[in-house]
Motif scaffolding. Structure first.
Motif, PDB file in Angstrom:
ATOM      1  N   GLU A  88      41.561  36.459 -22.774  1.00 49.47           N
ATOM      2  CA  GLU A  88      41.940  35.069 -23.035  1.00 49.47           C
ATOM      3  C   GLU A  88      42.428  34.859 -24.471  1.00 49.47           C
ATOM      4  N   LYS A 115      46.459  26.971 -30.901  1.00 51.55           N
ATOM      5  CA  LYS A 115      47.532  27.679 -30.200  1.00 51.55           C
ATOM      6  C   LYS A 115      48.843  26.899 -30.251  1.00 51.55           C
ATOM      7  N   SER A 154      50.151  35.716 -22.853  1.00 54.58           N
ATOM      8  CA  SER A 154      50.642  35.298 -24.168  1.00 54.58           C
ATOM      9  C   SER A 154      51.908  34.460 -24.050  1.00 54.58           C
ATOM     10  N   ASP A 209      47.352  32.156 -21.177  1.00 55.14           N
ATOM     11  CA  ASP A 209      46.656  32.860 -22.254  1.00 55.14           C
ATOM     12  C   ASP A 209      46.812  34.370 -22.147  1.00 55.14           C
TER      13      ASP A 209
END
Length: 277
Positions: free
Chosen positions: A113, A73, A164, A161
């Motif tokens: 998630e 991420k 976003s 999460d």
């Protein structure tokens, strides 16, 4: 406060740029690089592309592929920021391709998630399935007062999460006020990590006006934690300075705190900053 935040970001960037490579390796080096790029992009430095392109790419090549994959991420967030300036690298593209392939091969719907991962991938040009939208259950923050520190951290990260990283904002006046109060409370405990995490999370709620006075106090406290050299976190008071610890170990802690502070301040100025164009 706007001028003070910009000054703090520039000062923190200079400190991160001054560090020798051996003081940050692996994930920490990735965090450092991401924070520098965040400052550059958030201050809209016009020389980012022209003067920094080669330097950034050279630093990226120092990082190994497993570092990127273990921090997918963060790697994709860096990829999205750099793409604004048409800066790319085979390493970052390879991570995006790999993550997209894994998600496209999933046999079951992706839960909420995965929202951060799928949104980052779409902004980096990948075609991936949609994750399940987040629900209003996250807005019931009254129970947070009964959570311990680790539980609050986990709840904040889940909000990062499912929203976003601010792409989908949460509209709840009461929840926003609770987070502002919690940030101020952790500031009284001199807990820099938690103040950053909660302020960062608070940025993903609407409207920012709710609890603004308390919220601003917590931001002011965070700015007060910047040291004269530009880093954040007074280790002697917050985590207990260990005389036996190496300089590299203590610098690594300062890097971690400074990266947290930078991303928090950038999101406070522009919530959902990763997706701004």
């Amino acid at each position: 406060m706007e001028k003070r935040i910009k000054s703090a970001l520039r000062h923190a960037e200079c400190w991160l740029l001054s560090l020798p490579p051996e003081t940050a390796a692996g994930e920490l080096q990735l965090q450092r690089f991401f924070a520098i790029c965040l400052v550059q992009a958030s201050l809209d430095k016009r020389d980012f592309h022209q003067q920094s392109r080669l330097k950034w790419l050279n630093e990226l090549y120092v990082l190994k592929g497993d570092t990127f994959l273990q921090n997918a991420k963060l790697t994709l967030a860096l990829h999205v920021v750099l793409q604004r300036y048409r800066i790319s690298s085979p390493e970052l593209t390879a991570v995006a391709d790999h993550c997209a392939a894994l998600l496209n091969a999933a046999q079951e719907p992706l839960d909420a998630e995965f929202n951060a991962l799928t949104t980052l991938l779409r902004y980096s040009g990948q075609n991936v399935p949609e994750a399940v939208p987040f629900t209003d259950a996250l807005n019931s923050l009254e129970v947070w007062v009964a959570l311990d520190r680790n539980q609050v951290k986990e709840a904040c990260r889940r909000i990062h999460d499912v929203t976003s990283y601010g792409h989908n904002r949460i509209h709840n006046h009461h929840a926003a006020a609770i987070l502002s109060t919690m940030a101020a409370s952790y500031a009284l405990d001199r807990d820099l990590e938690m103040v950053c995490l909660i302020l960062h999370t608070r940025a993903y709620f609407e409207p920012m006006e709710t609890g603004a006075g308390i919220h601003d106090c917590a931001v002011e406290w965070l700015l007060d934690q910047q040291k004269p050299d530009g880093s954040f976190g007074w280790l002697t008071t917050e985590i207990g300075y260990r005389v036996s610890a190496s300089d590299i170990e203590n610098t690594a802690l300062q890097v971690s705190f400074t990266v947290m502070a930078i991303w928090t301040l950038v999101e406070w100025k522009h919530p959902g900053f990763l997706y701004l164009r």
